[in-house]
Enzyme design. Structure first.
Site, mmCIF file in Angstrom:
data_model
loop_
_atom_site.group_PDB
_atom_site.id
_atom_site.type_symbol
_atom_site.label_atom_id
_atom_site.label_comp_id
_atom_site.label_asym_id
_atom_site.label_seq_id
_atom_site.Cartn_x
_atom_site.Cartn_y
_atom_site.Cartn_z
ATOM 1 N N THR A 76 63.907 -6.667 119.166
ATOM 2 C CA THR A 76 64.964 -5.896 119.849
ATOM 3 C C THR A 76 64.308 -4.881 120.789
ATOM 4 O O THR A 76 64.683 -4.756 121.959
ATOM 5 C CB THR A 76 65.843 -5.171 118.802
ATOM 6 O OG1 THR A 76 66.514 -6.164 118.039
ATOM 7 C CG2 THR A 76 66.846 -4.242 119.444
ATOM 8 N N ASN A 170 70.019 -18.244 119.315
ATOM 9 C CA ASN A 170 69.950 -17.966 117.882
ATOM 10 C C ASN A 170 71.126 -18.537 117.098
ATOM 11 O O ASN A 170 71.023 -18.745 115.905
ATOM 12 C CB ASN A 170 69.865 -16.459 117.636
ATOM 13 C CG ASN A 170 70.801 -15.667 118.509
ATOM 14 O OD1 ASN A 170 70.783 -15.787 119.732
ATOM 15 N ND2 ASN A 170 71.635 -14.859 117.900
ATOM 16 N N GLN A 208 63.550 -17.210 118.738
ATOM 17 C CA GLN A 208 63.891 -18.373 117.908
ATOM 18 C C GLN A 208 63.058 -19.600 118.288
ATOM 19 O O GLN A 208 62.832 -20.475 117.460
ATOM 20 C CB GLN A 208 65.383 -18.712 118.033
ATOM 21 C CG GLN A 208 66.317 -17.614 117.531
ATOM 22 C CD GLN A 208 66.332 -17.471 116.008
ATOM 23 O OE1 GLN A 208 65.882 -18.352 115.270
ATOM 24 N NE2 GLN A 208 66.832 -16.348 115.521
ATOM 25 N N SER A 228 59.022 -12.281 117.608
ATOM 26 C CA SER A 228 59.291 -11.401 116.467
ATOM 27 C C SER A 228 58.571 -11.889 115.216
ATOM 28 O O SER A 228 58.409 -13.097 115.019
ATOM 29 C CB SER A 228 60.803 -11.406 116.210
ATOM 30 O OG SER A 228 61.124 -10.580 115.110
ATOM 31 N N HIS A 230 59.520 -11.476 111.854
ATOM 32 C CA HIS A 230 60.254 -11.960 110.677
ATOM 33 C C HIS A 230 60.979 -13.277 110.872
ATOM 34 O O HIS A 230 61.571 -13.803 109.936
ATOM 35 C CB HIS A 230 61.211 -10.870 110.145
ATOM 36 C CG HIS A 230 62.433 -10.640 110.971
ATOM 37 N ND1 HIS A 230 63.685 -11.029 110.562
ATOM 38 C CD2 HIS A 230 62.612 -10.045 112.170
ATOM 39 C CE1 HIS A 230 64.577 -10.673 111.471
ATOM 40 N NE2 HIS A 230 63.948 -10.073 112.458
ATOM 41 N N THR A 269 52.327 5.737 116.216
ATOM 42 C CA THR A 269 51.189 5.251 115.421
ATOM 43 C C THR A 269 51.387 3.780 115.071
ATOM 44 O O THR A 269 52.459 3.382 114.622
ATOM 45 C CB THR A 269 51.060 6.099 114.138
ATOM 46 O OG1 THR A 269 50.862 7.452 114.539
ATOM 47 C CG2 THR A 269 49.892 5.634 113.278
ATOM 48 N N CYS A 357 73.270 -10.248 113.281
ATOM 49 C CA CYS A 357 73.734 -8.929 113.721
ATOM 50 C C CYS A 357 75.246 -8.820 113.668
ATOM 51 O O CYS A 357 75.790 -7.771 113.378
ATOM 52 C CB CYS A 357 73.282 -8.665 115.155
ATOM 53 S SG CYS A 357 71.527 -8.842 115.326
HETATM 54 N N1 PLP Z 1 66.334 -12.304 119.973
HETATM 55 C C1 PLP Z 1 66.809 -13.321 119.245
HETATM 56 C C2 PLP Z 1 67.068 -14.626 119.920
HETATM 57 C C3 PLP Z 1 67.035 -13.160 117.877
HETATM 58 O O1 PLP Z 1 67.497 -14.185 117.168
HETATM 59 C C4 PLP Z 1 66.776 -11.907 117.286
HETATM 60 C C5 PLP Z 1 67.083 -11.678 115.869
HETATM 61 O O2 PLP Z 1 68.090 -12.132 115.352
HETATM 62 C C6 PLP Z 1 66.273 -10.880 118.082
HETATM 63 C C7 PLP Z 1 66.056 -11.113 119.427
HETATM 64 C C8 PLP Z 1 65.948 -9.536 117.514
HETATM 65 O O3 PLP Z 1 64.835 -9.618 116.689
HETATM 66 P P1 PLP Z 1 64.422 -8.407 115.737
HETATM 67 O O4 PLP Z 1 65.199 -8.631 114.471
HETATM 68 O O5 PLP Z 1 62.939 -8.546 115.546
HETATM 69 O O6 PLP Z 1 64.791 -7.157 116.412
#
Ligand code: PLP
Length: 419
Positions: A76, A170, A208, A228, A230, A269, A357
């Site tokens: 994000t 996503n 994704q 990302s 996770h 940091t 989200c």
């Molecule tokens: N972009 C996409 C396509 C995502 O699927 C997600 C998370 O759902 C994000 C950005 C945001 O990732 P993060 O959870 O690392 O902020």
């Protein structure tokens, strides 16, 4: 198996568990090797050396330069940095008369092109820029979930500074023609250079796509790319932005200022354990990408076939072609996704109603309505996403559980229609 407690997790687009190898690599940096990378003493040197190594590893795998990888607190944040950072830099340049943008347009209004199926972390910063007086074109996707590159071409203006297109969505997993867009932009940028116009930069949100598709920026020919931790079996709370090194001033300006970490682009940091974890996760992606792709594709198709066999009236949202191999987004006509989700959760199957989200809010997915679905139809849709450890046995079981849940709901509501 996804989970030892017989629970079946099929929501890997929301998040993934940390891989054991990743966790092992991270562990020493929580306690034994806890130094602040900015400290001069040996504890600090140990931390900065580990960060350097992690950055070097990612840069080597992505075939880019060491200083083109910026670690952030999430994807994000990386998306915000790409979009707001580029806008800031352009505005700064305009106010300093260091670009010829002023002569390209009568005011300092910037134009950005994106799509109507971006993740919120792209969409919201674009909305902010719109509020600040800039102009955004949101390209519409067709009913299959793809943008049209010639529409993109038609949208370009003299003051266009950025194109930002999600690599793979996503919710529906559709893969946009990133290479085709970059080829077009290359051609257009060549002409713009000849005409004294500034370059249009290209950003893609590859969060994704990263674990399944080719993501080397020199191959994709993108200037900015987000990924990302996770979503790829790394830790939460770590993301990265690839930023092509262009010119002495750099391509973007920081959105978080302070101690000047991350080449001045992201103060704060450094989160050493998570940076180490991200690098390990990226390494494992590169090692296993093809095998993971084939495995989940096969299981995903099996699952779809199982579900279709007993439910002829379902609809797949988005094209089956050019789609992430682990993604299904299915509409079950006249079944509320909330009701189905709860029914499946009671049977210990975890799937989702849309992006993580917006999953808590019972709003219709804007991605699905962008495909032309009504709000009601969007609320009849669920997303199922498979992971690297999903097994065939789970797929069969989930199909049975879904079919049974639908039968139960049918009996209860008595109004499922088969077209
Ligand atoms: N972009 C996409 C396509 C995502 O699927 C997600 C998370 O759902 C994000 C950005 C945001 O990732 P993060 O959870 O690392 O902020």
């Amino acid at each position: 198996m996804s989970n030892k407690n017989n629970k079946i997790y099929l929501d890997y687009a929301a998040t993934t568990p940390v891989d054991k190898e990743v966790l092992k690599a991270m562990m020493p940096y929580f306690s034994d090797k806890f130094g602040n990378a900015s400290s001069v003493h040996s504890f600090g040197q140990e931390a900065i050396a580990a960060i350097d190594q992690a950055r070097e590893k990612i840069a080597e795998l992505l075939n880019c330069n060491f200083n083109e990888i910026i670690f952030t607190g999430s994807a994000t944040e990386a998306n915000n940095l790409a979009i707001q950072g580029i806008a800031r830099n352009f505005q700064f340049s305009i106010s300093n008369f260091q670009t010829n943008l002023k002569s390209q347009s009568s005011n300092s209004k910037l134009h950005i092109i994106s799509t109507n199926i971006e993740h919120e972390s792209v969409y919201e910063p674009l909305k902010e820029l719109e509020k600040a007086g800039h102009e955004i074109t949101y390209l519409k996707v067709d009913k299959n979930g793809f943008i049209n590159v010639s529409n993109l071409e038609k949208s370009i203006k003299n003051n266009t500074v950025l194109v930002s297109v999600i690599y793979a969505n996503n919710e529906i997993g559709t893969i946009q023609p990133i290479k085709e867009i970059s080829r077009l932009l290359e051609k257009i940028n060549k002409k713009r250079r000849e005409n004294g116009l500034s370059k249009i930069y290209f950003h893609t949100d590859a969060v994704q796509a990263f674990q399944f598709l080719e993501c080397r920026p020199d191959w994709l020919k993108v200037d900015l790319m987000t990924f990302s931790g996770h979503k790829i079996y790394g830790p939460k709370g770590i993301g990265a932005l690839y930023i092509r090194q262009i010119g002495p001033m750099g391509l973007i300006g920081p959105i978080i200022s302070g101690g000047g970490q991350e080449f001045g682009l992201r103060s704060g940091t450094e989160n050493v354990p998570s940076i180490i974890g991200l690098a390990k996760a990226v390494e494992l992606v590169f090692k296993n990408k093809e095998a993971r792709f084939k495995k989940v594709l096969n299981l995903r198709n099996q699952l779809l076939n199982y579900i279709i066999k007993d439910n002829k009236s379902i609809n797949l949202n988005g094209s089956i072609e050019n789609r992430l191999p682990n993604n299904l987004n299915i509409r079950f006509p006249n079944v509320s996704n909330e009701t189905l989700l709860v029914a499946l959760d009671q049977k210990e199957v975890a799937v989702s109603a849309g992006s993580a989200c917006s999953a808590r809010a019972s709003k219709a997915s804007f991605v699905l309505t962008a495909l032309g679905l009504t709000e009601k139809q969007a609320k009849e849709s669920i997303r199922i996403t498979l992971g690297k450890d999903t097994v065939g046995e789970e797929i069969k079981k989930v199909a049975e559980i879904i079919n049974k849940a639908l039968l139960d709901l049918k009996n209860y509501k008595g109004k499922i229609v088969t077209p």
